[in-house]
Design an enzyme around this catalytic site. Structure first.
Site, PDB file in Angstrom:
ATOM      1  N   GLY A  91       0.508  -5.384   8.528  1.00  0.00           N
ATOM      2  CA  GLY A  91       1.846  -5.095   8.017  1.00  0.00           C
ATOM      3  C   GLY A  91       2.754  -6.312   8.138  1.00  0.00           C
ATOM      4  N   ARG A 193      -0.399   5.265  -4.477  1.00  0.00           N
ATOM      5  CA  ARG A 193       0.360   4.746  -5.619  1.00  0.00           C
ATOM      6  C   ARG A 193      -0.472   4.797  -6.889  1.00  0.00           C
ATOM      7  NH1 ARG A 193       2.922  -0.785  -4.005  1.00  0.00           N
ATOM      8  NH2 ARG A 193       0.725  -0.994  -3.607  1.00  0.00           N
ATOM      9  N   ARG A 253       3.380   3.503   9.668  1.00  0.00           N
ATOM     10  CA  ARG A 253       4.608   3.056  10.309  1.00  0.00           C
ATOM     11  C   ARG A 253       5.511   4.257  10.590  1.00  0.00           C
ATOM     12  NH1 ARG A 253       2.216  -0.870  11.318  1.00  0.00           N
ATOM     13  NH2 ARG A 253       2.694  -3.037  10.794  1.00  0.00           N
ATOM     14  N   ASP A 277       0.837   6.786  16.199  1.00  0.00           N
ATOM     15  CA  ASP A 277       0.684   5.492  16.862  1.00  0.00           C
ATOM     16  C   ASP A 277       1.969   4.681  16.765  1.00  0.00           C
ATOM     17  OD1 ASP A 277      -0.820   3.514  18.197  1.00  0.00           O
ATOM     18  OD2 ASP A 277      -1.213   2.470  16.313  1.00  0.00           O
ATOM     19  N   HIS A 301       1.398   2.125  19.620  1.00  0.00           N
ATOM     20  CA  HIS A 301       1.114   1.193  18.518  1.00  0.00           C
ATOM     21  C   HIS A 301      -0.045   0.272  18.919  1.00  0.00           C
ATOM     22  CE1 HIS A 301       2.961  -0.987  14.823  1.00  0.00           C
ATOM     23  NE2 HIS A 301       1.632  -1.005  14.787  1.00  0.00           N
ATOM     24  N   ILE A 302      -1.194   0.879  19.014  1.00  0.00           N
ATOM     25  CA  ILE A 302      -2.298   0.188  19.656  1.00  0.00           C
ATOM     26  C   ILE A 302      -3.609   0.364  18.884  1.00  0.00           C
ATOM     27  CG2 ILE A 302      -3.026   2.097  21.171  1.00  0.00           C
ATOM     28  CD1 ILE A 302      -2.831   0.056  23.487  1.00  0.00           C
TER      29      ILE A 302
HETATM   30  N1  NAI Z   1      -1.170   1.318  13.622  1.00  0.00           N
HETATM   31  C1  NAI Z   1      -1.558   0.074  13.475  1.00  0.00           C
HETATM   32  O1  NAI Z   1      -1.774  -0.653  14.445  1.00  0.00           O
HETATM   33  C2  NAI Z   1      -1.773  -0.470  12.110  1.00  0.00           C
HETATM   34  C3  NAI Z   1      -1.028  -0.023  11.046  1.00  0.00           C
HETATM   35  N2  NAI Z   1      -1.220  -0.545   9.804  1.00  0.00           N
HETATM   36  C4  NAI Z   1      -0.380  -0.028   8.728  1.00  0.00           C
HETATM   37  O2  NAI Z   1      -1.234   0.524   7.740  1.00  0.00           O
HETATM   38  C5  NAI Z   1      -0.780   0.112   6.462  1.00  0.00           C
HETATM   39  C6  NAI Z   1      -1.926   0.162   5.478  1.00  0.00           C
HETATM   40  O3  NAI Z   1      -2.886  -0.838   5.803  1.00  0.00           O
HETATM   41  P1  NAI Z   1      -4.068  -1.170   4.767  1.00  0.00           P
HETATM   42  O4  NAI Z   1      -4.782   0.062   4.417  1.00  0.00           O
HETATM   43  O5  NAI Z   1      -4.807  -2.302   5.330  1.00  0.00           O
HETATM   44  O6  NAI Z   1      -3.214  -1.692   3.530  1.00  0.00           O
HETATM   45  P2  NAI Z   1      -3.565  -1.585   1.981  1.00  0.00           P
HETATM   46  O7  NAI Z   1      -2.612  -2.482   1.293  1.00  0.00           O
HETATM   47  O8  NAI Z   1      -5.011  -1.769   1.754  1.00  0.00           O
HETATM   48  O9  NAI Z   1      -3.203  -0.063   1.639  1.00  0.00           O
HETATM   49  C7  NAI Z   1      -1.905   0.428   1.535  1.00  0.00           C
HETATM   50  C8  NAI Z   1      -1.960   1.640   0.634  1.00  0.00           C
HETATM   51  O10 NAI Z   1      -0.649   2.240   0.598  1.00  0.00           O
HETATM   52  C9  NAI Z   1      -0.476   2.734  -0.706  1.00  0.00           C
HETATM   53  N3  NAI Z   1       0.937   2.890  -1.056  1.00  0.00           N
HETATM   54  C10 NAI Z   1       1.862   1.918  -1.162  1.00  0.00           C
HETATM   55  N4  NAI Z   1       3.019   2.455  -1.574  1.00  0.00           N
HETATM   56  C11 NAI Z   1       2.795   3.767  -1.731  1.00  0.00           C
HETATM   57  C12 NAI Z   1       3.605   4.846  -2.143  1.00  0.00           C
HETATM   58  N5  NAI Z   1       4.889   4.660  -2.511  1.00  0.00           N
HETATM   59  N6  NAI Z   1       3.075   6.080  -2.177  1.00  0.00           N
HETATM   60  C13 NAI Z   1       1.782   6.270  -1.831  1.00  0.00           C
HETATM   61  N7  NAI Z   1       0.959   5.285  -1.442  1.00  0.00           N
HETATM   62  C14 NAI Z   1       1.468   4.053  -1.396  1.00  0.00           C
HETATM   63  C15 NAI Z   1      -1.098   1.674  -1.605  1.00  0.00           C
HETATM   64  O11 NAI Z   1      -1.428   2.217  -2.872  1.00  0.00           O
HETATM   65  C16 NAI Z   1      -2.331   1.296  -0.813  1.00  0.00           C
HETATM   66  O12 NAI Z   1      -3.408   2.073  -1.236  1.00  0.00           O
HETATM   67  C17 NAI Z   1      -0.200  -1.285   6.706  1.00  0.00           C
HETATM   68  O13 NAI Z   1       0.755  -1.615   5.725  1.00  0.00           O
HETATM   69  C18 NAI Z   1       0.412  -1.146   8.072  1.00  0.00           C
HETATM   70  O14 NAI Z   1       1.751  -0.741   7.966  1.00  0.00           O
HETATM   71  C19 NAI Z   1      -2.143  -1.510   9.565  1.00  0.00           C
HETATM   72  C20 NAI Z   1      -2.915  -1.991  10.586  1.00  0.00           C
HETATM   73  C21 NAI Z   1      -2.757  -1.527  11.944  1.00  0.00           C
HETATM   74  O1  LIG Z   2       0.539  -2.475  13.013  1.00  0.00           O
HETATM   75  C1  LIG Z   2      -0.265  -3.340  12.991  1.00  0.00           C
HETATM   76  C2  LIG Z   2      -0.631  -4.059  11.824  1.00  0.00           C
HETATM   77  O2  LIG Z   2      -1.627  -4.817  11.871  1.00  0.00           O
HETATM   78  O3  LIG Z   2       0.067  -3.927  10.796  1.00  0.00           O
END
Ligand code: NAI
Ligand SMILES: O=CC(=O)O
Length: 334
Positions: A91, A193, A253, A277, A301-302
């Site tokens: 993110g 999306r 988030r 998380d 957040h882990i």
């Molecule tokens: N809890 C944690 O430690 C972590 C959290 N994350 C969060 O997870 C999110 C997703 O990560 P990835 O899957 O790698 O990213 P990604 O970019 O592959 O997937 C994001 C998805 O969200 C969808 N999206 C975006 N806007 C949307 C909307 N308005 N309505 C519905 N869907 C929508 C997109 O179409 C896409 O499929 C990151 O942006 C980050 O915020 C990521 C890594 C670790």
């Molecule tokens: O929240 C963690 C991330 O990799 O994004």
């Protein structure tokens, strides 16, 4: 508080500030060519601390985590020398990207290297929720006594193969969650999306509107990116659609959910359990009403915290910094 690395601190070396511990090997490697200062406490930096560090000394690069807020004030403090901010995360919502762009500062993230760890974590939270493993752990049999014990007790759960799961955000993490849930035999609906035909074909996932997804799902998993569109996507109006006694897991988030609305649906029982998380803000203050809810489990957040994931994040971010400071082309954030 701040450790200094790099043998020749002669004023000619480019300077990097890192807001968290990184593996010693990476640090040693980096400090051959750069002056590297690292915040070495076992906690995130406060905004004031980061501001102070960037005011006192000007850096060419900052490596930050998702816990650090990178805003206009910080960029002003950092000055013209700053060329790149690399975040140890997927993110980038904690970074004011427009302000960085205007200041000519590149922003890099490290996508994809933590996807499996986060998908595992999401499924782990889901399993805790549907089997109430948190309550099971509290069932104390250490005195050799099974009582109270009921064959048809109140800690009954459901098997994933009997459940419909709704995934919001079918990106990299959503896809890996689908792979796992398909293995468990769950029915998968998703809202994203755009439609993801390959996921539909591979994991028998069905695309639905947000409202239909919420109405049909026994459990909802949030894995979409935070944006203006997804800020408070789950609010009083949308949460109204939830199937009674649904479970919500958030590994995306905190800002995607209106926490006041979450507290209300948890209190009414429409939401049986929330496992998250992430929160808004982070950390959530002790007195926040959500913290008082017995059916809410908040994790720190882990989700990316496996050794491989964290090392890969460090390798990725540092490589971006090295490329930028060596004026080679840089990978843009996805
Ligand atoms: N809890 C944690 O430690 C972590 C959290 N994350 C969060 O997870 C999110 C997703 O990560 P990835 O899957 O790698 O990213 P990604 O970019 O592959 O997937 C994001 C998805 O969200 C969808 N999206 C975006 N806007 C949307 C909307 N308005 N309505 C519905 N869907 C929508 C997109 O179409 C896409 O499929 C990151 O942006 C980050 O915020 C990521 C890594 C670790
Ligand atoms: O929240 C963690 C991330 O990799 O994004």
């Amino acid at each position: 508080m701040v450790e200094h690395h790099g043998q020749h601190r002669d004023g000619l070396m480019k300077k990097i500030f890192i807001t968290a511990e990184v593996p010693t090997r990476i640090l040693q490697n980096l400090s051959r060519d750069f002056q590297v200062d690292v915040f070495s406490q076992s906690r995130p930096m406060t905004e004031q601390e980061l501001l102070h560090c960037l005011q006192c000394e000007h850096y060419d690069a900052v490596v930050c985590t998702y816990k650090d807020r990178i805003n206009q004030q910080l960029l002003d403090a950092a000055g013209d020398q700053l060329q790149v901010i690399a975040t140890l995360s997927t993110g980038t919502d904690h970074i004011d990207k427009r302000a960085c762009h205007q200041a000519g500062v590149k922003v890099c993230n490290v996508p994809a290297v933590t996807t499996h760890a986060v998908a595992d974590y999401a499924v782990a939270l889901l399993l805790i929720g549907i089997r109430r493993l948190d309550s099971h752990i509290q069932e104390d049999t250490s005195d050799g006594n099974d009582e109270p014990w009921h064959f048809m007790g109140n800690l009954q759960g459901r098997a994933l193969s009997d459940m419909t799961i709704g995934i919001i955000g079918m990106g990299k993490i959503g896809t890996e969650i689908s792979r796992r849930l398909h293995g468990f035999g769950a029915r998968i609906n998703y809202f994203s999306r755009t439609r993801k035909i390959h996921v539909e074909q591979q994991f028998a996932a069905h695309y639905q509107s947000l409202e239909a997804l919420l109405a049909n799902a026994d459990a909802v998993l949030l894995s979409c990116a935070l944006s203006q569109e997804t800020y408070h996507l789950l609010n009083r109006d949308t949460l109204r659609n939830l199937k009674p006694h649904a479970i919500l897991v958030n590994v995306a988030r905190g800002e995607i959910c209106d926490h006041q609305a979450l507290t209300e649906v948890l209190a009414s029982g429409q939401l049986a359990m929330l496992l998250t998380d992430t929160t808004e803000p982070e950390p959530l203050p002790p007195e926040h009403p959500l913290r008082q809810m017995p059916n809410c489990l908040i994790f720190p957040h882990i989700a990316t915290n496996t050794l491989d994931s964290r090392e890969n994040l460090c390798h990725g971010a540092v490589a971006e910094v090295q490329r930028t400071l060596s004026t080679l082309p840089v990978t843009k954030f996805s």
